[in-house]
Design a protein around this motif. Structure first.
Motif, mmCIF file in Angstrom:
data_model
loop_
_atom_site.group_PDB
_atom_site.id
_atom_site.type_symbol
_atom_site.label_atom_id
_atom_site.label_comp_id
_atom_site.label_asym_id
_atom_site.label_seq_id
_atom_site.Cartn_x
_atom_site.Cartn_y
_atom_site.Cartn_z
ATOM 1 N N GLN A 105 0.818 -1.169 -0.019
ATOM 2 C CA GLN A 105 0.305 0.084 0.100
ATOM 3 C C GLN A 105 0.781 1.236 0.151
ATOM 4 N N ALA A 106 1.756 1.242 -0.648
ATOM 5 C CA ALA A 106 2.766 2.349 -0.605
ATOM 6 C C ALA A 106 3.355 2.661 -2.022
ATOM 7 N N LEU A 107 3.460 1.924 -2.991
ATOM 8 C CA LEU A 107 4.106 1.985 -4.330
ATOM 9 C C LEU A 107 3.685 3.361 -4.940
ATOM 10 N N HIS A 108 2.506 3.795 -4.946
ATOM 11 C CA HIS A 108 2.067 5.004 -5.543
ATOM 12 C C HIS A 108 2.730 6.233 -5.145
ATOM 13 N N TRP A 109 3.400 6.190 -3.964
ATOM 14 C CA TRP A 109 4.035 7.254 -3.610
ATOM 15 C C TRP A 109 5.341 7.589 -3.968
ATOM 16 N N PHE A 110 5.824 6.520 -4.763
ATOM 17 C CA PHE A 110 7.394 6.330 -5.189
ATOM 18 C C PHE A 110 7.538 6.726 -6.349
ATOM 19 N N ASN A 111 9.002 7.368 -6.626
ATOM 20 C CA ASN A 111 9.447 7.357 -8.118
ATOM 21 C C ASN A 111 9.529 6.018 -8.633
ATOM 22 N N LEU A 112 8.931 5.842 -9.427
ATOM 23 C CA LEU A 112 9.063 4.465 -9.958
ATOM 24 C C LEU A 112 10.215 4.087 -10.565
ATOM 25 N N ALA A 113 10.711 4.616 -11.606
ATOM 26 C CA ALA A 113 11.870 4.320 -12.321
ATOM 27 C C ALA A 113 12.948 4.212 -11.262
ATOM 28 N N ALA A 114 13.280 5.248 -10.478
ATOM 29 C CA ALA A 114 14.067 5.212 -9.398
ATOM 30 C C ALA A 114 14.059 3.941 -8.631
ATOM 31 N N PHE A 115 12.913 4.007 -7.965
ATOM 32 C CA PHE A 115 12.681 2.469 -7.275
ATOM 33 C C PHE A 115 12.852 1.138 -7.813
ATOM 34 N N PHE A 116 12.708 1.145 -8.977
ATOM 35 C CA PHE A 116 12.671 -0.323 -9.669
ATOM 36 C C PHE A 116 14.079 -0.294 -9.924
ATOM 37 N N SER A 117 15.066 0.435 -10.082
ATOM 38 C CA SER A 117 16.411 0.151 -10.569
ATOM 39 C C SER A 117 17.109 0.080 -9.166
ATOM 40 N N GLU A 118 16.588 0.644 -8.163
ATOM 41 C CA GLU A 118 17.182 0.088 -6.626
ATOM 42 C C GLU A 118 16.668 -1.240 -6.383
ATOM 43 N N VAL A 119 15.529 -1.672 -6.750
ATOM 44 C CA VAL A 119 15.004 -2.993 -6.384
ATOM 45 C C VAL A 119 15.778 -4.045 -7.237
ATOM 46 N N LYS A 120 16.143 -3.774 -8.371
ATOM 47 C CA LYS A 120 16.848 -4.560 -9.409
ATOM 48 C C LYS A 120 18.450 -4.624 -8.694
ATOM 49 N N ARG A 121 18.991 -3.578 -8.113
ATOM 50 C CA ARG A 121 20.199 -3.460 -7.633
ATOM 51 C C ARG A 121 20.264 -4.555 -6.409
ATOM 52 N N PRO A 174 4.135 0.637 -14.801
ATOM 53 C CA PRO A 174 5.216 -0.235 -15.272
ATOM 54 C C PRO A 174 5.607 -1.320 -14.318
ATOM 55 N N PHE A 175 6.181 -2.276 -14.605
ATOM 56 C CA PHE A 175 6.503 -3.421 -13.769
ATOM 57 C C PHE A 175 7.686 -4.262 -14.442
ATOM 58 N N PRO A 176 8.875 -3.829 -14.320
ATOM 59 C CA PRO A 176 9.722 -4.454 -15.185
ATOM 60 C C PRO A 176 10.692 -5.696 -14.537
ATOM 61 N N PHE A 177 9.648 -6.616 -14.406
ATOM 62 C CA PHE A 177 10.164 -7.688 -13.872
ATOM 63 C C PHE A 177 9.200 -9.068 -14.609
ATOM 64 N N GLU A 178 9.729 -10.319 -14.351
ATOM 65 C CA GLU A 178 9.237 -11.233 -15.064
ATOM 66 C C GLU A 178 7.808 -11.665 -14.197
ATOM 67 N N ALA A 179 6.618 -11.744 -14.645
ATOM 68 C CA ALA A 179 5.631 -11.749 -13.962
ATOM 69 C C ALA A 179 5.681 -13.347 -13.251
ATOM 70 N N VAL A 180 5.189 -13.424 -12.132
ATOM 71 C CA VAL A 180 5.008 -14.735 -11.575
ATOM 72 C C VAL A 180 3.638 -15.219 -11.735
ATOM 73 N N ALA A 181 3.504 -16.270 -12.286
ATOM 74 C CA ALA A 181 2.289 -16.765 -12.691
ATOM 75 C C ALA A 181 1.138 -17.247 -11.849
#
Length: 251
Positions: A105-121, A174-181
């Protein structure tokens, strides 16, 4: 670079955690089973720590971060949870160190591009990210329309713009990850009497903002209608919040 943190919840962290329902244990079971190892989980934007506590039952170590130091100060302590004040986009975590990242319940507050690159790191090569949100609670066909009207009409213009991301269940983000089925459906559930419901509605950020800007409490305005449909205010009714979930692999 410094991200401005929008602190909608710190006015009353204790009331917020008191009225928010718990996420279902089955969700964390599913996520733990989806991970190859259960060494370290990162609960990002942990708030009162309710997801972190569930993760601590299933992972050796949980790092729980939040940009708000008042939320971190009020969060529930646990021997396996390491609480830290940090921005989602600048976690300070080591490269490839995390098995599971959760955002409740918090993703909508994030800078998504910056957060997703942090997650990948920070995720291990086969690590998992799970993000979820919930929108309107459901009680029954007599009561739901009163709450929907509060949400859509009475509070129109008082919700932050980011709220529309939640309404669409994160489906169009955007969700730049391989979706879990095949993720099973999950809901939060509670048994509440009417005062408890009114207390929960009072934690909505738009309600707080309307009170600040107009001096009127919209929950008081709808209370007579709710009472008419509810009957005895001490009667407990089942409440549910369907979760919208996206789970991805750091493939």
């Amino acid at each position: 670079m410094h991200h401005h943190f929008k602190d909608h919840f710190s006015n009353d962290s204790t009331a917020y955690s008191q009225y928010r329902p718990g996420y279902p244990a089955a969700l964390f079971e599913f996520l733990a089973r989806s991970c190859r190892s259960r060494e370290t989980a990162w609960d990002c934007a942990t708030g009162s720590g309710q997801a972190a506590l569930q993760l601590a039952e299933r992972f050796n170590r949980v790092i729980a971060t939040d940009a708000s130091d008042s939320q971190i100060a009020a969060a529930a302590r646990h021997e396996r949870i390491d609480y830290r004040v940090a921005a989602a986009e600048q976690s300070g975590l080591a490269n490839a160190s995390i098995d599971l990242v959760t955002v409740a319940q918090a993703l909508h507050w994030f800078n998504l591009a910056a957060f997703f690159s942090e997650v990948k790191r920070v995720l291990k090569p086969d690590g998992i990210i799970a993000v979820w949100s919930y929108n309107l609670l459901r009680i029954d066909p007599q009561i739901d329309p009163i709450i929907d009207d509060l949400y859509q009409h009475v509070l129109h213009g008082f919700w932050p713009a980011e709220r529309t991301r939640v309404e669409r269940g994160y489906a169009d983000l955007p969700f730049p990850f391989e979706a879990v089925a095949s993720i099973p459906p999950f809901s939060m559930t509670a048994q509440w009497d009417l005062p408890r419901l009114a207390g929960y509605l009072g934690t909505w950020s738009a309600v707080q903002r309307m009170i600040q800007e107009t001096g009127e409490n919209p929950v008081e305005r709808i209370y007579p209608n709710l009472l008419r449909q509810w009957g005895d205010p001490t009667r407990q009714r089942p409440v549910s919040w369907p979760l919208s979930i996206r789970v991805g692999n750091n493939a």
